[in-house]
Design an enzyme around this catalytic site. Structure first.
Site, PDB file in Angstrom:
ATOM      1  N   GLU A  36      65.655 -23.229  29.140  1.00 42.06           N
ATOM      2  CA  GLU A  36      64.696 -22.975  28.060  1.00 42.06           C
ATOM      3  C   GLU A  36      63.369 -23.687  28.309  1.00 42.06           C
ATOM      4  OE1 GLU A  36      66.005 -22.967  24.044  1.00 42.06           O
ATOM      5  OE2 GLU A  36      68.026 -22.327  24.539  1.00 42.06           O
ATOM      6  N   GLY A  37      62.885 -23.604  29.541  1.00 39.93           N
ATOM      7  CA  GLY A  37      61.625 -24.226  29.913  1.00 39.93           C
ATOM      8  C   GLY A  37      61.842 -25.580  30.542  1.00 39.93           C
TER       9      GLY A  37
END
Length: 663
Positions: free
Chosen positions: A457-458
């Site tokens: 998620e990043g």
């Protein structure tokens, strides 16, 4: 009087005013035109992102005037409890699930046994956030987080498996954006575990960048045989958690409508489709092996896949709306689910490593008596407390119906990084017992899985160096967005709105400058009044005095950070490319925010705890204050050259920041 002389006098008197106004208008327009050449255009995706989510305490930090601690406690403490039903589920079903799992067996077999899968389905672990009217538990974010922490203390694979359906996945998206038919069809099946969900975003070339979606595309067309309106898609997704066992897949793709078939209902852009596992053309591919972890993770592919409009999440009117969905739901996945793993490391590893250090002897002395070991254990205790306090605060923010993208980015990057620090410290103490895998190894599997939380998620490196400050300035600065919108506009009033906005930004910067210098001088006076720094030791101070002392320091740091952020705006469009500089500002903001959450936790809990809580809180707060101070100094020492040598002014003001303190 209308004599020629009087009229001439009035005309002469008015003429300088006219010239002055014209001159001011000319200067405004010239400054406006110059600024437009320096400011890069905001992309469509960036503009959409600016309208998503919400702002709250993150905006207060950028203002330099955060709410008082009493105000924060009054606002968020009511959201921090759990209902009797939630507490019972945590004490019964969650404990039972933990007892079913032997982490070493799971890691060895690379799967849970059938009884564990069945228990998760039947007891509602995949529907914790789904409302009760659709068969779910309808639990709060606080309860969901507590359940994830408990599961992670037994098995990181277990918490990964439960976290995805309850954060960023089709379930949450359906609740918020699904049509009534979609909700009625899928939510009960998700709630009882008949269908396990996954979300396909990450692509083979674009990673998790929802702004590009390279290799994931769709074109609006009518089915050649039935004439039904839909989308012809192709996609190639990687690293999709739960894909190997998922029965319902959310697919993100870039939608195009060259023939204009959408009409006025829906637009081009990021769109989400809901596909069941047996959908024609959908291929649930081979399973990945993420660092040897056992949770299900694999590929999702599709070529020449026809998606009817009824399968577009939210229906045709939600075509092109996927970025809104993604951004607003991402706050929970990034800000709650992933930090829960770090909380579990602190809660589970801290006591275990402490007990091990007391029992394990070297040279006939417990290693707990060695200074180096004590330092490692103190780090686990301190960062563990930071993780607990910040997670409780963030849970309350989400349960308060806020979706702050900047705070969730801080939580994801900063708290997962502290989880990595804690597990590394624990491995240093456990040594051989930490690397020899087996049913009694309390750290090995968590050590290997922690980098996964860092990257998903990043990746933290991107979150720190770009997202926190890049998004934060635009979303949270009180006046920047007004100035940027004026620069983007073409109407005749745009130059005057631009000048007005710039004036407010200057006033804001000067206000933060005054607060920063004033706080520095006040602290200097305190230091002169107490030259030897004598004060009561942590654990013995009056709680109110302890809170007031640290809140004063944090207000000063907030003003320092806000002024630094104001000065950074002089870089204009260059700021977007100064990622090392933005990373240092992100460090300062993150440490300041986390320190506020620690003080918030202490203020709420000190009355029910012994003096030990103040000792841990002091250790955590002084470390965080020093982190923020050092980050601001590094930013000032490495700031790119600015107009009017504002970089030198920034360095001078930061010199008044919180004095270095021993830890």
């Amino acid at each position: 009087e209308k004599t020629p002389t009087a009229m001439a006098a009035r005309s002469a008197a008015a003429r300088p005013l006219v010239r002055h106004g014209a001159k001011r208008t000319f200067v405004s327009k010239a400054a406006y035109r110059l600024a437009r050449t320096q400011m890069p255009k905001i992309s469509v995706t960036e503009r959409v992102a600016l309208g998503c989510g919400s702002v709250g305490f993150d905006r207060e930090l950028f203002s330099g005037k955060p709410s008082s601690l009493k105000e924060l406690v009054a606002k968020y403490e009511p959201k921090m409890g759990m209902s009797n039903e939630e507490l019972a589920f945590l004490a019964n079903e969650t404990e039972t699930l933990c007892s079913l799992v032997n982490d070493f067996d799971v890691v060895t077999r690379k799967d849970f046994d059938a009884a564990t899968w069945e228990y998760m389905r039947k007891r509602g672990f995949f529907g914790l956030k789904i409302p009760t009217e659709w068969g779910g538990k309808g639990f709060s974010t606080a309860a969901t987080s507590a359940i994830l922490v408990k599961l992670a203390s037994v098995s990181s694979d277990l918490t990964s498996t439960v976290a995805v359906p309850n954060s960023l996945g089709p379930g949450e998206l359906l609740v918020r954006y699904g049509t009534e038919d979609q909700k009625a069809k899928y939510l009960p099946l998700l709630a009882d575990g008949t269908l396990i969900p996954c979300f396909g975003l990450t692509g083979i070339h674009s990673g998790s960048d929802a702004t590009s979606l390279i290799g994931s595309s769709g074109v609006v067309e009518r089915h050649p045989e039935t004439g039904e309106l839909g989308v012809r898609c192709e996609f190639d997704k990687r690293y999709i958690t739960l894909a190997p066992v998922a029965g319902l897949v959310g697919i993100g793709f870039d939608l195009k409508d060259p023939a204009g078939l959408l009409g006025d209902e829906g637009t081009e852009g990021f769109t989400v489709a809901l596909l069941e596992r047996n959908h024609p053309g959908l291929e649930m591919g081979p399973r990945h092996a993420p660092l040897g972890a056992a949770f299900m993770n694999g590929t999702v592919r599709g070529k020449d896949v026809f998606v009817p409009m009824a399968a577009i999440l939210g229906g045709q009117e939600r075509c092109g709306f996927g970025w809104h969905m993604f951004v607003e739901c991402l706050a929970e996945g990034r800000g709650v689910s992933l930090p829960a793993m770090a909380v579990a490391v602190g809660k589970g590893l801290g006591p275990a490593v402490g007990a091990y250090a007391r029992a394990r002897k070297q040279f006939k002395v417990p290693i707990a008596d060695f200074g180096g070991v004590q330092e490692a254990i103190a780090t686990i205790a301190s960062d563990g407390y930071v993780a607990v306090a910040s997670t409780e605060f963030m849970n309350a923010v989400v349960d308060n119906h806020e979706a702050p993208m900047v705070l969730s980015s801080i939580m994801k990057q900063n708290v997962t990084e502290r989880g990595r620090v804690m597990i590394n410290a624990g491995m240093d103490v456990l040594a051989g017992s930490g690397i020899s895998m087996g049913k009694d190894n309390i750290a090995g599997a968590a050590y290997m899985s922690m980098p996964i939380a860092i990257t998903v998620e990043g990746a933290n490196v991107m979150t720190r160096s770009f997202q926190i400050i890049g998004q934060g300035l635009m979303r949270c600065h009180p006046h920047l967005l007004d100035v940027v919108e004026a620069l983007e506009a073409d109407d005749k009033d745009a130059p005057s709105r631009f000048i007005s906005g710039v004036g407010k930004m200057v006033q804001h910067a000067l206000s933060n400058l005054g607060r920063s210098v004033g706080a520095g001088l006040a602290d200097g006076a305190r230091a002169l009044a107490n030259p030897f720094g004598a004060r009561e030791a942590a654990g013995r101070r009056a709680p109110d005095a302890f809170i007031a002392d640290h809140e004063r320091r944090l207000r000063r740091l907030a003003a320092n950070f806000a002024f630094a952020a104001d000065v950074a705006l002089l870089l204009g469009g260059r700021l977007k490319f100064e990622e090392m500089f933005m990373g240092r500002l992100a460090d300062a903001m993150g440490a300041t925010f986390l320190a506020y959450t620690v003080l918030h936790h202490y203020a709420r809990n000190h009355a029910a705890q012994d003096a030990g809580l103040q000792i841990v809180a002091e250790h955590a707060l002084v470390r965080l204050e020093k982190e923020a101070h050092d980050a601001l100094r590094r930013a000032a020492a490495n700031v790119p050259r600015m107009p009017l040598r504002a970089d030198a002014l920034m360095a001078a003001v930061v010199g008044f920041a919180v004095p270095n303190q021993g830890v």
